[in-house]
Design an enzyme around this catalytic site. Structure first.
Site, short mmCIF file in Angstrom:
data_model
loop_
_atom_site.label_atom_id
_atom_site.label_comp_id
_atom_site.label_asym_id
_atom_site.label_seq_id
_atom_site.Cartn_x
_atom_site.Cartn_y
_atom_site.Cartn_z
N HIS A 150 13.24 100.74 37.03
CA HIS A 150 13.27 100.31 35.62
C HIS A 150 12.81 98.86 35.53
CE1 HIS A 150 14.77 99.56 31.58
NE2 HIS A 150 14.94 100.85 31.45
N ASN A 179 29.44 101.74 26.78
CA ASN A 179 27.99 101.72 26.75
C ASN A 179 27.48 103.03 26.16
OD1 ASN A 179 25.47 100.29 27.65
ND2 ASN A 179 25.16 102.27 28.66
N GLU A 180 26.75 102.90 25.07
CA GLU A 180 26.09 104.06 24.46
C GLU A 180 27.00 105.30 24.39
OE1 GLU A 180 22.50 104.52 26.71
OE2 GLU A 180 21.49 102.95 25.59
N GLU A 215 18.37 103.39 38.90
CA GLU A 215 17.40 102.78 37.99
C GLU A 215 16.55 101.74 38.71
OE1 GLU A 215 19.91 101.89 34.54
OE2 GLU A 215 19.23 103.79 33.68
N GLU A 270 19.43 96.19 23.92
CA GLU A 270 18.63 96.56 25.10
C GLU A 270 17.25 97.05 24.68
OE1 GLU A 270 20.23 99.57 27.66
OE2 GLU A 270 22.27 98.84 27.44
N ARG A 286 26.92 108.31 36.27
CA ARG A 286 27.73 107.54 35.33
C ARG A 286 28.16 108.46 34.21
NH1 ARG A 286 23.21 103.68 32.30
NH2 ARG A 286 22.23 105.33 31.13
C1 GAL Z 1 20.21 102.43 28.47
C2 GAL Z 1 21.51 102.12 29.18
C3 GAL Z 1 21.30 101.15 30.32
C4 GAL Z 1 20.15 101.59 31.16
C5 GAL Z 1 18.94 101.73 30.29
C6 GAL Z 1 17.71 102.13 31.02
O1 GAL Z 1 20.26 103.57 27.69
O2 GAL Z 1 22.44 101.57 28.29
O3 GAL Z 1 22.46 101.09 31.09
O4 GAL Z 1 20.45 102.81 31.75
O5 GAL Z 1 19.18 102.72 29.33
O6 GAL Z 1 16.64 102.34 30.13
#
Ligand code: GAL
Length: 655
Positions: free
Chosen positions: A348, A142-143, A345, A297, A104
């Site tokens: 996660h 995103n970020e 992920e 998040e 990504r």
């Molecule tokens: C964030 C991100 C998410 C996911 C998450 C996992 O930094 O915005 O898309 O990757 O981390 O911890």
């Protein structure tokens, strides 16, 4: 109402799971889902051909299930067709390697083709969903943060530099290009700090970080404008990554987002993790001007701890979540709703783990939903602090450099140490810019404030002159905004204010210490310091001052010229606080965090017990989670949380 939910990616699941999602969201009282963050290749399968059917259905379904939508623009992950159509828009590393898709963030944010494509998909989403009743918030990208060193970046960098300096002469002066024969005679020679033979020009590197933060802001604003063109009253934000990821100057960004949203992933366990949560949350609130903000998040369970991820023990997710609410969050969201079955992920944590609803994590998710429901009345309230810590992106970037006198001069650890000491003492702190209005604070701390422009230095001086208390740590006020040393003795910008003059630094080796007066120990850094108007507080073995205090106008400025052992650091800061008249409410209990949210009619005391034993604190009011009156004292179980509605500013509680 407090918002509760997480990233929701139904497009990654067979339709058979959707009805179960609805049911499990209802059970957990989820009222917010972030949709579409990484869906570009589905939404626009070919350039210019949109496929919105699944998103229409998802928004309608969520809406009819009572779940509001945070609608994301998917621009953090362009589809593979984009790479082939616009290979020049792929990111390039400092040593010239062009990356490709397969992960990504494969784009250069300065590449015109990427910016156009991003704006188009944002506009298309806005046109389609601006009026959708489920959408309460727009989440651009995103970020933001991914860096690039390509030719498009070089061009954009030169544009930014022209705007900053006007001409090459001013750039040459600012960058000090007389050193090592770097003088530029044509703009075409000016490049981003790409791989080079040895050390980069530090001012070039700093300007590149400043430029990149502004370039990403421009990319963000284009999308936000595309959304507002269709829906002028849309609330638009993006998710800031705190605390470790520092490619943005959040003070400037915060004026562009309608509300600050942060992502916070724990990298530590126990008390260190709890302190770090507060460190992120206090910054989020401060970047949002003290107003309530959003936790966009976090993880339900895992903590990444080096080579493996660790699960959060029972109860921690609730405590972590309320630790954010305590410091001003009006939303608690997670990445992500359902744990992925595939992809990068897969492992996660999520609100619905691989085990499904019959799991500890999901049961805790349901419990958190109940608790947040009970806490709805705190939404909109604020958090007041009379102590502040200076946060400065330039100083972070300036210290992120191999040219310094010691590699132990690091920004984040210095800031963390100051914040954590206050946190341990039960003191809630704001963060401020060095040039901000400081008049509301009794005490301002300035650790590692390496870069200090004239105006900011004058602001600190006039704050103290008018009665403020300021504590400055070593290697602050050393250089101006171009990283040019302020001459005549360190710390040049603050010499008069602090009443000291430093001729030489003496960095210490790892593990090396120096005994100070009063049983204190110095590590990391010492200085050859002479007082001018300051009085010594602690001394080096030769009797010269190591820590000083200077009356300046109606206020006091402290200077700490060395690394201090933890105990001495804490007792010094305690002494500084006492003299400044700031303190926690009540005597702090180790490991028990007490934070007050202030409302118009009532306040709320959040009590977070991070210890393994029950804790008793003084409180009178009404505990919202157990729905019980509290008279005089409150006992919070080991690892538990309580939220007590109390009277605002000492007035009786009102229901
Ligand atoms: C964030 C991100 C998410 C996911 C998450 C996992 O930094 O915005 O898309 O990757 O981390 O911890």
């Amino acid at each position: 109402m407090l918002r509760y939910g997480g990233d929701y990616n139904p497009e990654q699941w067979p339709p058979g799971t959707w009805a179960e999602d609805d049911e499990l969201m209802r059970r957990a009282r989820v009222n917010s889902a972030t949709v579409g963050v990484f869906s570009w290749s589905l939404l626009e399968p070919e350039e210019g051909r949109y496929s919105f059917g699944w998103l229409d259905d998802t928004l309608d379904r969520l809406h009819s299930n009572g779940v509001g939508v945070v609608l994301a623009t998917p621009t953090a992950s362009p589809p593979p067709w984009f790479t082939l159509a616009y290979p020049e828009a792929m990111p390039v590393t400092p040593d010239g390697v062009r990356r490709t898709h397969g992960s990504r963030d494969t784009y250069c944010a300065a590449a015109p083709a990427y910016r156009d494509a991003a704006r188009r998909i944002a506009a298309a989403l806005a046109e389609r969903y601006a009026e959708h009743p489920a959408v309460w918030l727009w989440h651009v990208h995103n970020e933001y943060g991914t860096l690039c060193w390509c030719d498009a970046t070089a061009e954009a960098f030169r544009r930014w530099l022209r705007a900053r300096y006007g001409g090459l002469g001013a750039l040459n002066d600012a960058w000090g290009t007389a050193f090592w024969s770097q003088r530029y005679s044509d703009w075409a020679q000016v490049l981003p700090p790409r791989a080079t033979q040895w050390r980069h020009n530090p001012t070039q590197s700093l300007d590149f970080r400043r430029f990149w933060s502004d370039e990403l802001r421009a990319a963000y604003r284009e999308q936000a404008d595309a959304i507002r063109a269709v829906r002028p009253d849309a609330t638009v934000t993006t998710n800031f990554m705190v605390p470790e990821y520092q490619n943005l100057d959040f003070w400037s960004w915060s004026s562009d987002v309608d509300i600050v949203a942060i992502d916070h992933y724990l990298t530590d366990r126990g008390i260190a993790g709890a302190a770090d949560t507060a460190f992120g949350a206090d910054r989020a609130r401060s970047f949002n001007g003290g107003r309530p903000w959003l936790l966009m998040e976090q993880a339900t369970s895992t903590i990444s701890a080096g080579d493996r991820s660790l699960t959060k023990p029972p109860g921690q997710m609730l405590r972590d979540s309320l630790a954010h609410v305590a410091r001003g969050a009006d939303a608690v969201q997670f990445f992500q709703w359902r744990a992925s079955r595939y992809g990068a992920e897969t492992w996660h944590a999520a609100m619905v783990p691989h085990a499904g609803a019959d799991s500890r994590v999901y049961r805790e998710v349901v419990r958190l939903g109940e608790v947040l429901d009970r806490l709805g009345e705190v939404a909109g309230s604020t958090v007041r602090a009379d102590t502040a810590i200076v946060w400065d992106a330039d100083s972070w970037w300036g210290l992120d450099s191999p040219i310094l006198p010691s590699s132990a001069l690091r920004y984040l650890p210095a800031l963390r140490a100051a914040h954590r000491t206050l946190w341990t003492d039960g003191v809630t702190a704001d963060f401020v810019a060095a040039g901000a209005d400081l008049s509301g604070y009794k005490l301002v701390l300035a650790p590692a404030l390496y870069v200090l422009p004239d105006a900011a230095a004058a602001n600190l001086s006039s704050y103290v002159e008018r009665g403020g208390h300021l504590a400055v740590w070593y290697f602050s006020g050393i250089v101006d905004e171009n990283l040019h040393v302020r001459l005549g003795g360190y710390p040049g910008a603050l010499r008069d204010l602090l009443g000291v003059r430093v001729e030489e630094f003496h960095p210490l080796a790892e593990g090396e210490t120096v005994a100070l007066s009063g049983g204190a120990t110095a590590h990391t850094w010492t200085e050859d310091l002479r007082t001018t108007t300051a009085e010594p507080v602690l001394a080096y073995p030769d009797g010269s001052a190591a820590v000083t205090r200077n009356r300046y106008g109606a206020g006091t400025a402290w200077y700490v010229s060395c690394g201090l052992d933890d105990t001495s650091y804490a007792s010094l800061l305690g002494e500084i606080r006492r003299r400044a008249g700031t303190g926690p409410e009540g005597e702090p209990t180790p490991g028990v965090e007490v934070v007050r949210r202030n409302g118009k009619r009532n306040d709320w005391l959040f009590v977070l017990n991070h210890t393994g034993a029950p804790a008793t604190v003084p409180a009178t009011g009404h505990e919202l989670i157990t729905d019980r009156p509290v008279t005089g004292t409150l006992t919070v179980p080991a690892g538990g949380v309580a939220v007590v509605r109390v009277g605002a500013d000492g007035t009786p509680t009102r229901t």
